[in-house]
Each structure stands twice: as structure tokens, then as C-alpha cells.
Design a protein around this motif. Structure first.
Motif, PDB file in Angstrom:
ATOM      1  N   ARG A 273      52.934  30.150 100.296  1.00 15.44           N
ATOM      2  CA  ARG A 273      54.273  30.899  99.592  1.00 15.44           C
ATOM      3  C   ARG A 273      55.035  31.684 100.387  1.00 15.44           C
ATOM      4  NH1 ARG A 273      50.241  32.992  94.876  1.00 15.44           N
ATOM      5  NH2 ARG A 273      50.701  31.550  93.268  1.00 15.44           N
ATOM      6  N   SER A 274      56.339  31.979  99.962  1.00 14.06           N
ATOM      7  CA  SER A 274      57.061  32.864 100.687  1.00 14.06           C
ATOM      8  C   SER A 274      56.781  34.350 100.748  1.00 14.06           C
ATOM      9  CB  SER A 274      58.532  32.596 100.212  1.00 14.06           C
ATOM     10  OG  SER A 274      59.084  31.278 100.376  1.00 14.06           O
ATOM     11  N   ILE A 275      57.304  35.138 101.469  1.00 15.46           N
ATOM     12  CA  ILE A 275      57.110  36.476 101.624  1.00 15.46           C
ATOM     13  C   ILE A 275      58.628  37.157 101.898  1.00 15.46           C
ATOM     14  CG2 ILE A 275      56.329  38.688 102.706  1.00 15.46           C
ATOM     15  CD1 ILE A 275      53.917  37.379 103.299  1.00 15.46           C
ATOM     16  N   LEU A 276      58.944  38.035 100.666  1.00 17.70           N
ATOM     17  CA  LEU A 276      60.153  38.776 100.810  1.00 17.70           C
ATOM     18  C   LEU A 276      60.062  39.949 101.275  1.00 17.70           C
ATOM     19  CD1 LEU A 276      63.074  38.321 100.217  1.00 17.70           C
ATOM     20  CD2 LEU A 276      62.849  39.431  98.030  1.00 17.70           C
ATOM     21  N   PHE A 277      60.329  40.427 102.521  1.00 19.67           N
ATOM     22  CA  PHE A 277      60.107  41.686 103.136  1.00 19.67           C
ATOM     23  C   PHE A 277      61.368  42.759 102.718  1.00 19.67           C
ATOM     24  CE2 PHE A 277      57.873  38.953 105.849  1.00 19.67           C
ATOM     25  CZ  PHE A 277      56.683  39.548 105.836  1.00 19.67           C
ATOM     26  N   SER A 278      61.213  43.623 101.769  1.00 19.95           N
ATOM     27  CA  SER A 278      62.299  44.504 101.389  1.00 19.95           C
ATOM     28  C   SER A 278      62.161  45.916 101.487  1.00 19.95           C
ATOM     29  CB  SER A 278      62.504  44.184  99.669  1.00 19.95           C
ATOM     30  OG  SER A 278      61.233  44.588  99.044  1.00 19.95           O
ATOM     31  N   ALA A 279      63.517  46.538 101.446  1.00 23.92           N
ATOM     32  CA  ALA A 279      63.785  47.963 101.451  1.00 23.92           C
ATOM     33  C   ALA A 279      64.691  48.332 100.690  1.00 23.92           C
ATOM     34  CB  ALA A 279      63.740  48.380 102.864  1.00 23.92           C
ATOM     35  N   PHE A 280      64.556  49.151  99.593  1.00 26.30           N
ATOM     36  CA  PHE A 280      65.670  49.404  98.614  1.00 26.30           C
ATOM     37  C   PHE A 280      66.293  50.742  98.660  1.00 26.30           C
ATOM     38  CE2 PHE A 280      63.283  46.295  95.274  1.00 26.30           C
ATOM     39  CZ  PHE A 280      63.950  45.305  96.093  1.00 26.30           C
ATOM     40  N   THR A 281      67.291  50.923  98.075  1.00 25.07           N
ATOM     41  CA  THR A 281      67.931  52.129  98.184  1.00 25.07           C
ATOM     42  C   THR A 281      67.804  53.247  96.907  1.00 25.07           C
ATOM     43  OG1 THR A 281      70.215  53.228  98.521  1.00 25.07           O
ATOM     44  CG2 THR A 281      69.950  51.362  97.118  1.00 25.07           C
ATOM     45  N   ALA A 282      67.976  54.402  96.998  1.00 25.01           N
ATOM     46  CA  ALA A 282      68.114  55.459  95.829  1.00 25.01           C
ATOM     47  C   ALA A 282      66.716  55.603  95.045  1.00 25.01           C
ATOM     48  CB  ALA A 282      69.269  54.818  94.947  1.00 25.01           C
ATOM     49  N   GLU A 283      65.540  55.073  95.877  1.00 24.41           N
ATOM     50  CA  GLU A 283      64.364  55.256  94.996  1.00 24.41           C
ATOM     51  C   GLU A 283      64.155  56.882  94.500  1.00 24.41           C
ATOM     52  OE1 GLU A 283      60.044  56.321  94.898  1.00 24.41           O
ATOM     53  OE2 GLU A 283      61.655  57.218  95.932  1.00 24.41           O
ATOM     54  N   GLU A 284      64.620  57.486  95.548  1.00 31.55           N
ATOM     55  CA  GLU A 284      64.485  59.121  95.178  1.00 31.55           C
ATOM     56  C   GLU A 284      65.207  59.580  93.966  1.00 31.55           C
ATOM     57  OE1 GLU A 284      62.012  60.616  96.460  1.00 31.55           O
ATOM     58  OE2 GLU A 284      61.542  60.005  98.529  1.00 31.55           O
ATOM     59  N   THR A 285      66.236  59.000  93.730  1.00 34.41           N
ATOM     60  CA  THR A 285      67.015  59.433  92.461  1.00 34.41           C
ATOM     61  C   THR A 285      66.777  58.488  91.181  1.00 34.41           C
ATOM     62  OG1 THR A 285      68.983  59.720  94.072  1.00 34.41           O
ATOM     63  CG2 THR A 285      69.327  59.795  91.791  1.00 34.41           C
ATOM     64  N   GLY A 286      65.602  57.888  91.374  1.00 28.89           N
ATOM     65  CA  GLY A 286      65.106  57.242  90.085  1.00 28.89           C
ATOM     66  C   GLY A 286      65.050  55.676  90.028  1.00 28.89           C
ATOM     67  N   LEU A 287      64.621  55.334  91.319  1.00 26.37           N
ATOM     68  CA  LEU A 287      64.355  53.754  91.283  1.00 26.37           C
ATOM     69  C   LEU A 287      65.610  53.176  91.298  1.00 26.37           C
ATOM     70  CD1 LEU A 287      61.093  53.732  89.294  1.00 26.37           C
ATOM     71  CD2 LEU A 287      61.377  54.650  91.579  1.00 26.37           C
TER      72      LEU A 287
ATOM     73  N   ASN B 204      49.416  63.161  87.929  1.00 21.51           N
ATOM     74  CA  ASN B 204      50.523  63.007  88.538  1.00 21.51           C
ATOM     75  C   ASN B 204      51.532  61.833  88.331  1.00 21.51           C
ATOM     76  OD1 ASN B 204      49.359  64.922  89.974  1.00 21.51           O
ATOM     77  ND2 ASN B 204      49.921  64.480  91.925  1.00 21.51           N
ATOM     78  N   GLY B 205      50.950  60.640  87.624  1.00 16.68           N
ATOM     79  CA  GLY B 205      51.786  59.719  87.137  1.00 16.68           C
ATOM     80  C   GLY B 205      52.349  58.713  88.059  1.00 16.68           C
ATOM     81  N   LEU B 206      51.548  58.617  89.421  1.00 23.01           N
ATOM     82  CA  LEU B 206      52.461  57.861  90.551  1.00 23.01           C
ATOM     83  C   LEU B 206      52.466  56.343  90.137  1.00 23.01           C
ATOM     84  CD1 LEU B 206      50.251  59.478  93.500  1.00 23.01           C
ATOM     85  CD2 LEU B 206      52.592  59.962  92.716  1.00 23.01           C
ATOM     86  N   MET B 207      51.799  55.931  89.201  1.00 25.67           N
ATOM     87  CA  MET B 207      52.089  54.554  88.650  1.00 25.67           C
ATOM     88  C   MET B 207      53.569  54.505  88.330  1.00 25.67           C
ATOM     89  SD  MET B 207      50.061  52.105  88.731  1.00 25.67           S
ATOM     90  CE  MET B 207      50.580  50.978  87.188  1.00 25.67           C
ATOM     91  N   PHE B 208      54.351  55.442  87.860  1.00 28.72           N
ATOM     92  CA  PHE B 208      55.634  55.325  87.329  1.00 28.72           C
ATOM     93  C   PHE B 208      56.534  55.926  88.427  1.00 28.72           C
ATOM     94  CE2 PHE B 208      52.180  56.459  84.205  1.00 28.72           C
ATOM     95  CZ  PHE B 208      52.187  55.179  83.662  1.00 28.72           C
ATOM     96  N   ARG B 209      56.270  56.355  89.683  1.00 22.77           N
ATOM     97  CA  ARG B 209      57.215  57.093  90.311  1.00 22.77           C
ATOM     98  C   ARG B 209      57.633  56.419  91.692  1.00 22.77           C
ATOM     99  NH1 ARG B 209      54.189  62.802  90.634  1.00 22.77           N
ATOM    100  NH2 ARG B 209      55.505  62.925  92.456  1.00 22.77           N
ATOM    101  N   SER B 210      57.445  55.031  91.618  1.00 21.84           N
ATOM    102  CA  SER B 210      58.116  54.328  92.910  1.00 21.84           C
ATOM    103  C   SER B 210      58.336  52.985  92.414  1.00 21.84           C
ATOM    104  CB  SER B 210      56.955  54.202  93.810  1.00 21.84           C
ATOM    105  OG  SER B 210      57.495  53.930  95.129  1.00 21.84           O
ATOM    106  N   ASP B 211      59.294  52.387  93.450  1.00 16.82           N
ATOM    107  CA  ASP B 211      59.720  51.120  93.320  1.00 16.82           C
ATOM    108  C   ASP B 211      59.064  49.717  92.417  1.00 16.82           C
ATOM    109  OD1 ASP B 211      62.205  52.147  94.078  1.00 16.82           O
ATOM    110  OD2 ASP B 211      62.072  51.189  95.859  1.00 16.82           O
ATOM    111  N   HIS B 212      57.920  49.769  92.515  1.00 21.87           N
ATOM    112  CA  HIS B 212      56.869  48.837  91.829  1.00 21.87           C
ATOM    113  C   HIS B 212      57.191  48.826  90.457  1.00 21.87           C
ATOM    114  CE1 HIS B 212      54.479  52.250  92.194  1.00 21.87           C
ATOM    115  NE2 HIS B 212      53.681  51.913  91.112  1.00 21.87           N
ATOM    116  N   PHE B 213      57.491  50.065  89.904  1.00 25.62           N
ATOM    117  CA  PHE B 213      57.453  50.111  88.306  1.00 25.62           C
ATOM    118  C   PHE B 213      58.860  49.725  87.955  1.00 25.62           C
ATOM    119  CE2 PHE B 213      58.875  52.871  84.512  1.00 25.62           C
ATOM    120  CZ  PHE B 213      57.522  52.467  83.678  1.00 25.62           C
ATOM    121  N   ALA B 214      59.779  49.541  88.310  1.00 28.49           N
ATOM    122  CA  ALA B 214      61.102  48.851  88.087  1.00 28.49           C
ATOM    123  C   ALA B 214      60.857  47.517  88.156  1.00 28.49           C
ATOM    124  CB  ALA B 214      62.376  49.008  89.088  1.00 28.49           C
TER     125      ALA B 214
END
Length: 533
Positions: A359-373, A441-451
Motif C-alpha cells: 500500500r501507499s504511505i502519505l506523509f503529511s503535515a497540516f496547518t492550523a491544528e492549534e486553532t481547532g484542527l 483531558n480528552g486528548l482523543m479529540f484534541r489533535s488532527d486525527h479527530f478530523a
């Protein structure tokens, strides 16, 4: 029965033969990793705020690195995905008046908006205490039952009743649900028609001190723009200190702490405070494009099926601290994670020369996580590959820069089959999987994987902020002290990247599609996409 089913599902994965972890750490260039972190977290990058000079330096750095590896662009013919943002800077010379009590911006309250407008005037708005501000039919809970808050100001508590009661039968007990997140509070209040929301801050249920709230809400903020210029969102997104809430309720002839206890019980009825709220937000609006970054390592036999390896590149930029500008460089959060993605990309690019993945791997880095994913939300809505073809989303949000440990943290429990893959990879290293020590702390909902989870893609969070550096949360998280440290041993980095490499290898060479384990909107979305158990 539910617990038995979850245990059986995980047990079937654990019975699989442990796969030896690839020797990424044997070939890893620690000097390169240090260079990546040190560069991304340098003052020259200015704290990597979206739409700043620091963004341009960051995306150029990442694009250059991916090109040098020979990876393909992740977005057609480009490594960049434009993310349309509004940059909203509110005049901080504002004052909140509730019932004639006047409160100072920053030290006693914060207020911002995501509406694309030069001015938001909250003028003599009726104030209502709505407990936790939750409408959750599956938990038999509705703080807005029979209530009309259209145009009004609501005061709500942070976290959810499970944390307040520590009763596992109430929501999820000590473990925060999404209903406890500040993002949900604003979303639900908007659905109810409220004009303003003020969340009462308390350090323990919020999981961070007032300084984090202040730094995160008093500077420039970013938002995606919808077709209606975000007019459907609440006008004022605010926080107040605990002692401010006590003063407000005392003015109304009530005791805040008594009502807070009552609000944790079912069928709590909202209470009008018979006070008026007034505050004005004067905003400077700029429209611009930020950027997500991604690079693709194509798979050999099933290139359309993609495993994602990710870390958000942004941080807070420059904030005003004690009247002076301070760069918040975010070395651990999250230059360390971005450098980890680069290290994994270099490793798998070399491996593919002799042992290409299926399978393929997509290596990514997204913007504006700190402002709400925000970058992740944009990608989830406009993915470079259909989300139904994304096998899993592995997300680094802060690495262990110190000595290695004999465990790996798991965020969430009984959520998806990725937990079994984590168990296998840890076992192969002679490590154990430990539950999140701070589920409240609800970290399940506080980073990009949640989107991506909201689109049905199973995700796993790798985060090490406070477990190996007890001083981090209190004195470094979202503060100027989160700087590069040449004394870091990086043993934990090597250890965890080995584990991630093992999981990526397993997922990319498998025909399996990890499933959600508990009933949820995530699971329903995945099944709609045809990924049924």
C-alpha cells in the motif's frame, strides 16, 4: 456483553504473531533529526504561525525535504494544498460587563469570534447558566431542554458530568467525551441560537491552566470560511476565570459552586441569572491561504489504498506575555513530531528500493491544528485520496525527547482495532501499552486525527508531553519555554519511531482494514463507505 465483544476483537489481533520492528533506529541520522527540530523551532521561524513568514519558511523546508527524498507530491502535481483561512485579529482593548461588574481582558476573561465581520456587539444580552451546555440523547442528557437561548449569553462548565461525578455510569466517568471539549460547547450553543458563550475555566477539568487559555485566545486566530462567512457560529466565543464566575453568580444572588454541583446531576434545569452581558469585539480581518503539506510513497500492488503518517506543523507564533512579545516556538509541540514524520519518510523511501510496500504511505503535515484542527478539517473535506481508501491515520503530536521507557501510551480504549496493532508493535519491543494517565483531558479529540475520524478513518495518537517531563504541562506547554534543548538524549524518539515503523509496515503490507469497535458516528460513516466488519 459489550466488554466481552471488545475484548474478543482486540484479543484476535493480539493473537497474531508479533512482527519484529524494522531497524529504523539503527539507520536513523540523529543529527538530521536534531537539525530538523532545531530549525523548525528556531526564532527565525517565529513560532510557525499560519499566514506568517514562519509558515513560508516551514512549508519550503518540508517541500524541499520531500523532494530530496524523491517522494511524489501528495496533491496531484503539488506538495501543497491551499487552505483558505480568515485571519481574525481582535482589538484587545475590550472589557466585559456582566450585571455592572467589569472584567479585564486576558487576566479575567477572553473573547473572540469566528464570524467574518469587523465588529461583534454583544449588547445587554440576557445571561443564562446552562450547566455543561450538553445535548446528548444517547446519555439521556439535555441541558437545553425546553430552553430558548436565541440571542442570549450562556455560561457553561468545562468538561462533562462524568468527570465531575467520577461515576463510570455517567457519560464515561473520568474519561472525557467529546461533549466535554470546548469546541463542542460553542458548536452546540450555536445550534441552540445563542449569541455568546462563556466557558468557566478550572485547571483540573480543563486539563490546562489559565495561561493556555489566555495565549490561545487573545492573539490572532484563524478559521475556515463557509459560504455564509461563518454567520451561523456564535458571535462571542469566551472563557472566564473561576473566580469571575463566582462574582457573577454572587451578583445574581446565587452561589456558583453549589450550582456547579447541581449541574452534574441529570435533568438539571438551566437558570436565568437576570443579568445582562455587554462586550464589543473590533476585528481586523485578512483573507489568505495557508497550506497543508504532503508527500506520497506509492505502494507496489495496491497504491490506491493509503496509510497516513502525520504531524501538524503549526504553532502559536508570537504572543504578548507581560506586555512584551514572546515567540512560542513549539519545539516538542510539534517540531518534534514533524521531524519524526521526516525521519520515517526517509527510512521508508530507502526501504522501498529493495522492499517496496504493498500500500501507499502519505506523509503529511497540516496547518492550523492549534486553532481547532483547521488544516485537518479542510483535508478531511477535500482529501487528496477518498477517505474510504485511507486505511489508518497515525498522528504524532509531541515526542518523548528524553530516555526510552518500557511502555507506550494509548489514548482511548476499546475505540478501534488500531489498539491491537499498537499492542503487537509494543510487544515486539518488549514494551507494554499503558492507558492514558489523564483520560479526563480528552486528548482523543484534541489533535488532527479527530478530523479524519469524523470522516470514518480510524486514527491513533502518539503523544508524549508530560509523562517523561513532569514540568512540561505546567511550564512549557504553549509557552515560550517549549524550546529546542541540545541535552535531549532522543532515546525515546528512536524507540517510538521504531514502533511506528513497525505499525506502518504491518498496515501497508496487510489487506486488513482496521475497524471501529464501539458504536459511534465514526463507525457508521466507515460502514457507509463499505468498510464493514
Amino acid at each position: 456483553m459489550k466488554n466481552f465483544i471488545l475484548a474478543s476483537a482486540l484479543g484476535s489481533l493480539l493473537s497474531l504473531p508479533a512482527i519484529a520492528a524494522p531497524s529504523l533506529s539503527d539507520s536513523m541520522d540523529l543529527n538530521q533529526y536534531r537539525t530538523d527540530v532545531k530549525t523548525l523551532a528556531s526564532d527565525a521561524f517565529g513560532g510557525r504561525a499560519p499566514l506568517s513568514e514562519g509558515e513560508q519558511l516551514t512549508i519550503e523546508y518540508l517541500e524541499k525535504a520531500f523532494k530530496e527524498m524523491g517522494l511524489k507530491p501528495g496533491f496531484g502535481d503539488s506538495y501543497l494544498q491551499a487552505v483558505p483561512l480568515a485571519k481574525i485579529t481582535a482589538d484587545q482593548n475590550m472589557q466585559l460587563d456582566i450585571g455592572g461588574l467589569k472584567f479585564a481582558n486576558g487576566s479575567e476573561f477572553t473573547a473572540r469570534t469566528q464570524r467574518i465581520t469587523d465588529k461583534v456587539n454583544l449588547n445587554n444580552s440576557d445571561v443564562v447558566f446552562v450547566g455543561y451546555g450538553i445535548n446528548a440523547p444517547e446519555y439521556g442528557w439535555n441541558d437545553y431542554q425546553g430552553l430558548n437561548v436565541k440571542g442570549k449569553t450562556v455560561i457553561v462548565l468545562v468538561n462533562d458530568p462524568g468527570f465531575a461525578t467520577q461515576d463510570p455510569k455517567v457519560f464515561k466517568g473520568n474519561a472525557m467525551t467529546y461533549y466535554g471539549r470546548w469546541t463542542y460547547k460553542y458548536e452546540e450553543a450555536a445550534r441552540q441560537g445563542a449569541e455568546a458563550v462563556f466557558i468557566v475555566h478550572e485547571t483540573e477539568p480543563a486539563a490546562y491552566g489559565w495561561g493556555v487559555v489566555q495565549n490561545s485566545n487573545t492573539g490572532t486566530k484563524f478559521t475556515l470560511i463557509d459560504a455564509n462567512n461563518n454567520q451561523g457560529q456564535v458571535g462571542v466565543m469566551g472563557w472566564v476565570q473561576h473566580n469571575v464566575a463566582q462574582k457573577i453568580f454572587a451578583k445574581a444572588g446565587m452561589d456558583f459552586d453549589t450550582l456547579k454541583q447541581q449541574a452534574a446531576k441529570p435533568h438539571f434545569k438551566a437558570i436565568p441569572l437576570k443579568l445582562k452581558a455587554t462586550v464589543s469585539l473590533n476585528n481586523h480581518i485578512e483573507r489568505a491561504e495557508s497550506h497543508n503539506v504532503a508527500a506520497l510513497l506509492p505502494g507496489k500492488s495496491r497504491p490506491d489504498e493509503v496509510v497516513m503518517m502525520h504531524a501538524h506543523w503549526d504553532h502559536l507564533g508570537t504572543v504578548i506575555e507581560d506586555g512584551k512579545p514572546e515567540i512560542i516556538n513549539g519545539a516538542v509541540d510539534n517540531a518534534s513530531g514533524v521531524a519524526g514524520v521526516l525521519a520515517l519518510a526517509r527510512y521508508f523511501t530507502k526501504q522501498a528500493q529493495t522492499a517496496p510496500l504493498e500500500r501507499s504511505i502519505l506523509f503529511s503535515a497540516f496547518t492550523a491544528e492549534e486553532t481547532g484542527l483547521i488544516g485537518a478539517q479542510h483535508f478531511a473535506q477535500h482529501p487528496s485520496v477518498p477517505t474510504k481508501n485511507i486505511v489508518a491515520f497515525l498522528n504524532i503530536d509531541g515526542m518523548n525527547m528524553n530516555q526510552g521507557v518500557d511502555y507506550i501510551l494509548r489514548y482511548g480504549e476499546g475505540v478501534s482495532e488500531l489498539e491491537g496493532y499498537l499492542d503487537n508493535a509494543a510487544k515486539a519491543q518488549g514494551r507494554v501499552v499503558k492507558a492514558d494517565p489523564r483520560p479526563q483531558n480528552g486528548l482523543m479529540f484534541r489533535s488532527d486525527h479527530f478530523a479524519l475520524a469524523q470522516q470514518g478513518v480510524p486514527g491513533l495518537l502518539f503523544m508524549s508531553l508530560g509523562d517523561t517531563d513532569p514540568d512540561y504541562i505546567a511550564h512549557k506547554y504553549h509557552k515560550g519555554a517549549d524550546d529546542y534543548d541540545p541535552n535531549w538524549s532522543l532515546e525515546g524518539v528512536k524507540q517510538d519511531l521504531d514502533l511506528m515503523a513497525s505499525m506502518l509496515t504491518t498496515l501497508a503490507n496487510s489487506k486488513d482494514w482496521p475497524h471501529w469497535l464501539e458504536a459511534s458516528d465514526f463507525k457508521a460513516k466507515r460502514e457507509q463507505d463499505g468498510r464493514k466488519k
